[in-house]
Write a protein that holds these residues in place. Structure first.
Motif, short mmCIF file in Angstrom:
data_model
loop_
_atom_site.label_atom_id
_atom_site.label_comp_id
_atom_site.label_asym_id
_atom_site.label_seq_id
_atom_site.Cartn_x
_atom_site.Cartn_y
_atom_site.Cartn_z
N CYS A 144 -7.07 -0.57 0.75
CA CYS A 144 -6.14 -1.20 1.69
C CYS A 144 -6.90 -1.71 2.91
N CYS A 153 -5.33 0.42 6.20
CA CYS A 153 -5.58 1.86 6.45
C CYS A 153 -6.85 2.35 5.75
N HIS A 166 0.24 4.15 0.91
CA HIS A 166 -0.03 5.05 2.04
C HIS A 166 0.60 4.54 3.33
N CYS A 167 0.42 3.23 3.63
CA CYS A 167 0.88 2.71 4.93
C CYS A 167 1.88 1.58 4.79
N CYS A 183 0.86 -1.19 0.00
CA CYS A 183 0.00 0.00 0.00
C CYS A 183 0.90 1.24 0.00
ZN LIG Z 1 -2.69 1.12 3.59
#
Ligand SMILES: [Zn+2]
Length: 221
Positions: free
Chosen positions: A48, A51, A13-14, A11
């Motif tokens: 995801c 998150c 983002h995280c 992912c």
């Molecule tokens: Zn994520």
């Protein structure tokens, strides 16, 4: 033939790792559903589990459309700093598969193909919309540079306009919002593209040719 494989995807983002089915190769003549998903910006979009934010997996994969005569290498946007190496590799792959080691029936059609290297799904959609509307993508890239220079938009590769629709007027996603451009501006850009044809030779036909040096070594996947 279209090929999908399960791959571990991080992912953005995280950084959580998830198993996702992603394309290795798409034959768009047989998978109109996939082609439509790309144009509607819903291809390889995932949420995801950690998150809950969404993201796209943007390649690499190979996009082939024998009906439309398209041969497109689709690479992740972060690989764009290596566009020179990837463009050369893609053109060599095309020559091997469609000319040097191809049966006569395939070789006979090779000259009709458009070979392109694109970075990200937005860039792929841009090409498909462009060719569907029978526009010249070199002229379209000249037009984008004109639009960016005309102070309406930042002169920045990160916010390059991407074509999203072409029904008479052209509609771009310009990063900061949607931009509509009347057809005569495109027609003017065609003359400029013809005058600068040498600059647009190669499989990477994108304003990034001017904006991104592209000399990094080929990324390792
Ligand atoms: Zn994520």
């Amino acid at each position: 033939m279209s090929v999908f494989r399960t791959r571990a995807v991080a992912c953005p983002h995280c950084a959580a790792i998830e198993e996702r089915s992603v394309a290795l190769s798409i034959n768009a003549a047989r998978r109109r559903d996939v082609r439509a998903a790309i144009i509607e910006d819903r291809f390889q979009r995932f949420v995801c589990a950690t998150c809950a934010r969404d993201y796209s997996v943007e390649g690499p994969f190979f996009f082939f459309d024998p009906d439309a005569r398209l041969w497109i290498g689709v690479y992740p946007p972060r690989w764009e700093t290596s566009w020179r190496a990837l463009e050369a590799e893609l053109q060599q792959a095309f020559r091997s598969s469609m000319i040097e080691f191809a049966p006569e029936i395939v070789r006979a059609d090779a000259g009709e193909y458009v070979v392109r290297a694109v970075f990200g799904l937005g860039a792929l959609r841009d090409k498909l919309v462009c060719f569907d509307a029978a526009l010249d993508d070199r002229a379209l890239e000249v037009l984008k540079l004109d639009l960016m220079r005309s102070a309406e938009l930042p002169f920045d590769a990160a916010t390059r306009p991407r074509l999203t629709a072409a029904n008479g007027a052209l509609t771009f996603d310009a990063g900061v919002g949607e931009l509509r451009v009347e057809r005569p501006l495109y027609d003017r850009a065609r003359a400029a593209a013809a005058a600068t044809a040498d600059a647009w030779r190669g499989a990477y036909v994108d304003a990034g040719r001017v904006l991104i040096p592209g000399g990094d070594p080929r990324p390792v996947r």
